[in-house]
Structures are given as C-alpha cells and as structure tokens.
Write a protein that holds these residues in place. Sequence first.
Motif, short mmCIF file in Angstrom:
data_model
loop_
_atom_site.label_atom_id
_atom_site.label_comp_id
_atom_site.label_asym_id
_atom_site.label_seq_id
_atom_site.Cartn_x
_atom_site.Cartn_y
_atom_site.Cartn_z
N UNK A 17 0.81 -1.22 0.00
CA UNK A 17 0.00 0.00 0.00
C UNK A 17 0.84 1.27 0.00
N UNK A 18 0.18 2.37 -0.35
CA UNK A 18 0.74 3.70 -0.22
C UNK A 18 -0.41 4.67 0.03
N UNK A 19 -0.07 5.92 0.32
CA UNK A 19 -1.05 7.00 0.43
C UNK A 19 -0.66 8.08 -0.56
N UNK A 20 -1.63 8.56 -1.33
CA UNK A 20 -1.42 9.62 -2.31
C UNK A 20 -2.17 10.86 -1.85
N UNK A 21 -1.45 11.97 -1.68
CA UNK A 21 -2.10 13.23 -1.30
C UNK A 21 -2.73 13.88 -2.52
N UNK A 22 -3.85 14.55 -2.30
CA UNK A 22 -4.56 15.24 -3.39
C UNK A 22 -4.90 16.66 -2.96
N UNK A 23 -4.98 17.55 -3.96
CA UNK A 23 -5.52 18.89 -3.75
C UNK A 23 -6.55 19.14 -4.86
N UNK A 24 -7.47 20.05 -4.62
CA UNK A 24 -8.49 20.34 -5.62
C UNK A 24 -9.68 21.01 -4.98
N UNK A 25 -10.84 20.85 -5.61
CA UNK A 25 -12.05 21.50 -5.11
C UNK A 25 -12.43 21.00 -3.72
N UNK A 26 -11.93 19.83 -3.33
CA UNK A 26 -12.20 19.30 -2.00
C UNK A 26 -11.13 19.68 -0.99
N UNK A 27 -10.21 20.55 -1.40
CA UNK A 27 -9.14 20.96 -0.50
C UNK A 27 -7.99 19.98 -0.49
N UNK A 28 -7.27 19.93 0.62
CA UNK A 28 -6.10 19.06 0.78
C UNK A 28 -6.54 17.80 1.50
N UNK A 29 -6.41 16.68 0.79
CA UNK A 29 -6.75 15.39 1.38
C UNK A 29 -5.92 14.33 0.69
#
Length: 216
Positions: free
Chosen positions: A196-208
Amino acid sequence: MSTPDWADVDRYVVDHLVRDPEASATLAANAEAGLPAIDVSAAQGKFLYLLARSAGARRVLEIGTLGGFSTLWLARAVGDQGRVTTLEYEPRHAQVARENLNRAGVGNLVDIRIGPAIENLPLLADERPDPFDLVFIDADKVNNSNYVRLTRPGAVIIVDNVVRGGRLADDASDDAAVRAGRELVELLADEPRLDATVVQTVGSKGWDGFALAVVN
C-alpha cells in the motif's frame, strides 16, 4: 490575472476531461435532496472509473453510497457484465442513489444494501460471493480486515479521505477521523496481505488524499 488556486485547476480539468451530463445531474439531484456535499469530486470520480477499467474490474464493492455519484462511475467501469455492490447506512441516501442510478441507465448493475456496513459485511461474506476485484471505502473506515477477506489476489482497495488537510501526520490529534486514518496506515503497514501507499490530493475538495492498496 490572479494566481489560479486548486479549485480553478479542478474546474479546468473537469471542463476538458470529465464533461459528463449524467454525473452533473447526479450531483444536482443530491443537492436538491439535501444530501451532504461530501461526494468525491468530478475529477476523482473519473479517476475511480479509469482505475477500475485499468484493473479490469468486473466485481466492485463500495462502502458509502451517499447519492450514488461514485457508484455511477464504478458501474460504468464494470460494464454490462459487471456488478457493483454498495453499502449505505442511510435509507434516504440509498433512495436518492437508486433514482440517480436508474436515471443514468446503470441501476441494473448496482446492488444497494442498506444498514451499517459493520453488520452487512459479515452477511455479505456468508453469501460466499465471487471475490471482488476492487473495493472503494468512503465510509466505515475502521472495518478493514473484512474488506481484505472479500477480495482476490491482485485486487485493488482504495480508502478515501485519509490525509485530512495534513493532520494525518499529527500523532497528537484527538480528532476521531484523523486517528482512524493513522490506524488505517498502521494496519496497512502491518498487514502482510497488502502492499500500500497513500497519495495526497488537492483540488475542489481541499487538501486530502487516499490510501491505495493491492492484495498480495
């Protein structure tokens, strides 16, 4: 010209790569029904669709239907020979989702089960279904061992909303959602059946961000 922000980039991506009247209609119907605006973003919905297609998924398990926005994308990905089983706690949400999915023409591909996932998952396991190719967890993120038991080797598991604006790294947080995210990461690290890994995202939903795992 002002400097574009995350939401501007999301709008640009959606306008060029995700334009989809049925998906937009689903979000509008959810808002009209008063459902909380916690769906995945349009770009994330398209990502789920592409991920399921690239994995060749024909059987998908979703935890957290809400109004069926992500369910719609997953149902399209599995195609006419596939099936999405989705679990939703709130009967009202499930009703709205059913209406949205039927209107979009994929209702026949989706099995909506109402009630707590922690109760429905053992019942589902007792049915001995064919293993799931992909699991998308957008609710009840503390019941992870059961998800693994229902999958096959090579299956993909996605858990949404684990980064929580960066608070995932805060070991002193008393926020229940943050603690659940940290417990999830520790479970993934210790579970030999998962890579497994975790991928950070940004966008209309903010930082998650989301956790992505493959069953060994």
